[in-house]
Enzyme design. Structure first.
Site, mmCIF file in Angstrom:
data_model
loop_
_atom_site.group_PDB
_atom_site.id
_atom_site.type_symbol
_atom_site.label_atom_id
_atom_site.label_comp_id
_atom_site.label_asym_id
_atom_site.label_seq_id
_atom_site.Cartn_x
_atom_site.Cartn_y
_atom_site.Cartn_z
ATOM 1 N N LYS A 1 14.621 -5.538 40.481
ATOM 2 C CA LYS A 1 15.768 -4.644 40.705
ATOM 3 C C LYS A 1 17.023 -5.484 40.778
ATOM 4 O O LYS A 1 17.065 -6.494 41.478
ATOM 5 C CB LYS A 1 15.568 -3.919 42.056
ATOM 6 C CG LYS A 1 16.666 -2.932 42.373
ATOM 7 C CD LYS A 1 16.354 -1.571 41.794
ATOM 8 C CE LYS A 1 17.514 -0.612 41.835
ATOM 9 N NZ LYS A 1 18.489 -0.801 40.739
ATOM 10 N N SER B 1 20.386 2.452 46.026
ATOM 11 C CA SER B 1 19.766 2.488 44.692
ATOM 12 C C SER B 1 18.281 2.852 44.828
ATOM 13 O O SER B 1 17.742 3.624 44.031
ATOM 14 C CB SER B 1 19.876 1.124 44.005
ATOM 15 O OG SER B 1 21.082 1.020 43.294
ATOM 16 N N ASN C 1 34.635 -2.248 43.599
ATOM 17 C CA ASN C 1 33.751 -1.278 44.244
ATOM 18 C C ASN C 1 33.530 -1.649 45.716
ATOM 19 O O ASN C 1 33.764 -0.831 46.612
ATOM 20 C CB ASN C 1 32.421 -1.200 43.485
ATOM 21 C CG ASN C 1 31.412 -0.333 44.207
ATOM 22 O OD1 ASN C 1 30.753 -0.780 45.146
ATOM 23 N ND2 ASN C 1 31.303 0.914 43.818
ATOM 24 N N LYS D 1 18.260 -9.382 37.610
ATOM 25 C CA LYS D 1 19.708 -9.305 37.390
ATOM 26 C C LYS D 1 19.977 -9.412 35.903
ATOM 27 O O LYS D 1 19.174 -9.986 35.161
ATOM 28 C CB LYS D 1 20.435 -10.449 38.123
ATOM 29 C CG LYS D 1 21.891 -10.145 38.427
ATOM 30 C CD LYS D 1 22.083 -9.284 39.666
ATOM 31 C CE LYS D 1 23.521 -8.934 39.923
ATOM 32 N NZ LYS D 1 23.702 -8.322 41.251
HETATM 33 P P1 NAD Z 1 34.047 -4.979 40.827
HETATM 34 O O1 NAD Z 1 34.077 -5.404 39.417
HETATM 35 O O2 NAD Z 1 34.081 -3.536 41.146
HETATM 36 O O3 NAD Z 1 35.245 -5.680 41.648
HETATM 37 C C1 NAD Z 1 35.447 -7.065 41.679
HETATM 38 C C2 NAD Z 1 36.796 -7.324 42.337
HETATM 39 O O4 NAD Z 1 36.969 -8.731 42.495
HETATM 40 C C3 NAD Z 1 37.978 -6.839 41.489
HETATM 41 O O5 NAD Z 1 39.007 -6.398 42.344
HETATM 42 C C4 NAD Z 1 38.422 -8.115 40.768
HETATM 43 O O6 NAD Z 1 39.778 -8.091 40.361
HETATM 44 C C5 NAD Z 1 38.191 -9.127 41.873
HETATM 45 N N1 NAD Z 1 38.050 -10.492 41.380
HETATM 46 C C6 NAD Z 1 37.409 -10.930 40.277
HETATM 47 N N2 NAD Z 1 37.536 -12.263 40.158
HETATM 48 C C7 NAD Z 1 38.254 -12.661 41.222
HETATM 49 C C8 NAD Z 1 38.721 -13.911 41.676
HETATM 50 N N3 NAD Z 1 38.455 -15.029 40.976
HETATM 51 N N4 NAD Z 1 39.437 -13.970 42.823
HETATM 52 C C9 NAD Z 1 39.703 -12.839 43.512
HETATM 53 N N5 NAD Z 1 39.295 -11.624 43.140
HETATM 54 C C10 NAD Z 1 38.591 -11.550 42.008
HETATM 55 O O7 NAD Z 1 32.736 -5.672 41.458
HETATM 56 P P2 NAD Z 1 31.918 -5.224 42.759
HETATM 57 O O8 NAD Z 1 30.818 -4.326 42.323
HETATM 58 O O9 NAD Z 1 32.858 -4.806 43.829
HETATM 59 O O10 NAD Z 1 31.233 -6.601 43.161
HETATM 60 C C11 NAD Z 1 31.891 -7.583 43.959
HETATM 61 C C12 NAD Z 1 30.865 -8.527 44.551
HETATM 62 O O11 NAD Z 1 29.921 -7.753 45.318
HETATM 63 C C13 NAD Z 1 30.012 -9.290 43.538
HETATM 64 O O12 NAD Z 1 29.669 -10.535 44.093
HETATM 65 C C14 NAD Z 1 28.780 -8.430 43.401
HETATM 66 O O13 NAD Z 1 27.659 -9.157 42.915
HETATM 67 C C15 NAD Z 1 28.614 -8.003 44.842
HETATM 68 N N6 NAD Z 1 27.790 -6.802 45.031
HETATM 69 C C16 NAD Z 1 28.100 -5.629 44.430
HETATM 70 C C17 NAD Z 1 27.296 -4.528 44.663
HETATM 71 C C18 NAD Z 1 27.604 -3.176 44.086
HETATM 72 O O14 NAD Z 1 26.897 -2.222 44.428
HETATM 73 N N7 NAD Z 1 28.608 -3.017 43.266
HETATM 74 C C19 NAD Z 1 26.169 -4.641 45.491
HETATM 75 C C20 NAD Z 1 25.910 -5.857 46.114
HETATM 76 C C21 NAD Z 1 26.727 -6.932 45.883
#
Ligand code: NAD
Length: 431
Positions: free
Chosen positions: A70, A349, A221, A106
């Site tokens: 997953k 999820s 997100n 992943k």
């Molecule tokens: P997203 O694409 O929705 O948002 C990412 C954010 O980070 C955006 O605002 C982007 O502009 C910013 N960003 C990107 N590069 C950057 C940098 N170098 N410096 C500062 N900001 C930067 O992604 P997301 O889903 O919010 O995921 C963010 C983190 O959370 C990731 O590490 C992801 O693996 C983790 N995560 C996400 C989920 C999920 O359900 N979406 C679940 C668990 C973990």
């Protein structure tokens, strides 16, 4: 001096530490140090102008002893196989520490989605699924959203897989829109989980959340919903950022208004009533709670000495390097590790997949109540193990719980021999 920051090597180090602490047989590390399957795919995409662009994608299944693999799919120009391997490894241990019946996987595609039209993005998403279809499925491997992917992309992916299989397969992908089998509460789930453990950690440190100052890196997100939920709980959000830069106002920011500014301008930068700052400056601000919610390797030996937060809650995966972890520990700054802090996403999820399998859908209240129970339990288990063992931090505690479960699963399945010292298995049982 900083070693080269390879997230996969970091994931292996974290695993090694837990295996050693648990005094497990060497075979546990040998089986888990590399993913079970790593797939590199080539995705030709017809562009709107009639040309063809060829993208590279990956799907990694780290371990599936406890259930189907997953994990999300990332669309980013810097994606590489080692990063996807690291993220898949972390998913194995995230699912295990939470106690949901999944392994870790992943995916990623090397692309800057901002360069694509909507139609090109759809063709890329469908092409990726065509390429990985042989290795995914509701009982095999279940993708979901990650950086730069969202519910619409999940809808195209689920549709493509269903077309290939000639029947609807709602359970192959999670994070889908509600109308085609998504779960209420999934979009906000990771952030909601981050907030549940932030409540627990602030309480443990005698910080009043209602008066706490919060800094969040990343306004996607995870970061944007975390900001809104914490704002609704009366915490003071003093700084926010995205890839283009950060904004700071010590009197507090309204993340709903910042969202409107982002919708209008494409970034948090230049928000009226706040000072523009860099992402580097943001991480070093004085605050009660720091939530990195962007990418890996943000808190490193290069900036850790300047970190002034009282607690860190890892919304992102892998934002803190092992060297920085050690220094934070010495400084007495607790870190709620990623595999605990951001587990809300995979947990909901899992609820989505259960609902798809049952064909029966839950209310948002039911989803959030179940999520809250799980997040608080996982935090408490991790915190108790950390408090009762000298010389470990919360990350090692979480890995100990997780690795123990995966090792038990592998042992009873006959994948490895006698890996588990009996008394240890009882002492830290995650059940
Ligand atoms: P997203 O694409 O929705 O948002 C990412 C954010 O980070 C955006 O605002 C982007 O502009 C910013 N960003 C990107 N590069 C950057 C940098 N170098 N410096 C500062 N900001 C930067 O992604 P997301 O889903 O919010 O995921 C963010 C983190 O959370 C990731 O590490 C992801 O693996 C983790 N995560 C996400 C989920 C999920 O359900 N979406 C679940 C668990 C973990």
């Amino acid at each position: 001096m900083s070693q080269k920051l390879n997230s996969f090597e970091i994931a292996q180090q974290q695993l090694r530490m837990a295996v050693d602490k648990l005094e497990l047989d060497a075979s546990v590390y040998e089986v888990l140090k590399n993913p079970k399957r790593s797939m590199t795919v080539v995705i030709p995409v017809r562009m709107d102008d009639g040309s063809t662009r060829v993208f590279t994608g990956y799907r990694v299944q780290h371990n599936d002893a406890l259930g189907p693999a997953k994990g999300g799919v990332r669309f980013h120009q810097d994606v590489n196989l080692d990063e996807v391997k690291a993220l898949a490894t972390w998913m194995t241990f995230k699912c295990a520490v939470v106690g949901i019946p999944y392994g870790g996987g992943k995916g990623g595609v090397i692309v800057d989605p901002e360069e694509l039209s909507r139609a090109e993005l759809e063709r890329l998403s469908r092409g990726y699924i065509q390429a990985i279809a042989p290795v995914i499925g509701p009982d095999k491997d279940i993708p979901a959203p990650d950086v730069n992917t969202n519910a619409q992309i999940m809808a195209w992916m689920m549709d493509e897989f269903s077309l290939i299989k000639q029947h609807n397969s709602f359970g192959v992908i999670t994070g889908k829109p509600l109308i085609i089998g998504g779960s209420l509460g999934r979009t906000e789930a990771t952030a909601q989980g981050v907030v549940y453990v932030t409540e627990d950690m602030t309480k443990a440190k005698n910080i009043e959340l209602e008066k706490a100052t919060v800094v969040i890196q990343g306004f996607g997100n995870v970061g944007s919903y975390a900001a809104k939920i914490l704002f609704d709980k009366k915490a003071k959000i003093v700084a926010l950022s995205d890839v283009k830069g950060g904004i700071y106002n010590p009197k507090g920011l309204n993340p709903y208004k910042v969202s409107e500014h982002v919708a209008a301008t494409g970034s948090v930068v230049n928000y009226v009533g706040a000072k523009n700052i860099t992402n580097g400056e943001l991480l070093e601000l004085e605050c009660d709670v720091l939530i990195p919610a962007a990418l890996e390797n943000q808190i490193t030996d290069q900036n850790v000495d300047n970190i002034k937060a009282r607690i860190i809650v890892e919304g992102a995966n892998g934002p803190t390097t092992p060297e920085a972890d050690k220094i934070l520990e010495q400084k007495g700054i607790p870190v709620v590790p990623d595999i605990v802090a951001n587990a809300g996403g995979v947990t909901v999820s899992y609820f989505e997949w259960v609902q798809n399998n049952m064909g029966y859908y839950w209310s948002e209240e039911e989803v959030n109540n179940r999520l809250g129970q799980i997040m608080h339990t996982v935090f408490n288990r991790t915190y108790e193990l950390y408090r009762s063992n000298k010389g470990i931090n919360m990350r090692v505690a979480a890995y100990m719980l997780a690795v123990q479960r995966v090792a038990e699963g592998m042992q009873v399945r006959g994948w490895i021999g006698t890996a588990l010292p009996k008394q240890k298995a009882t002492r830290i049982s995650a059940k």
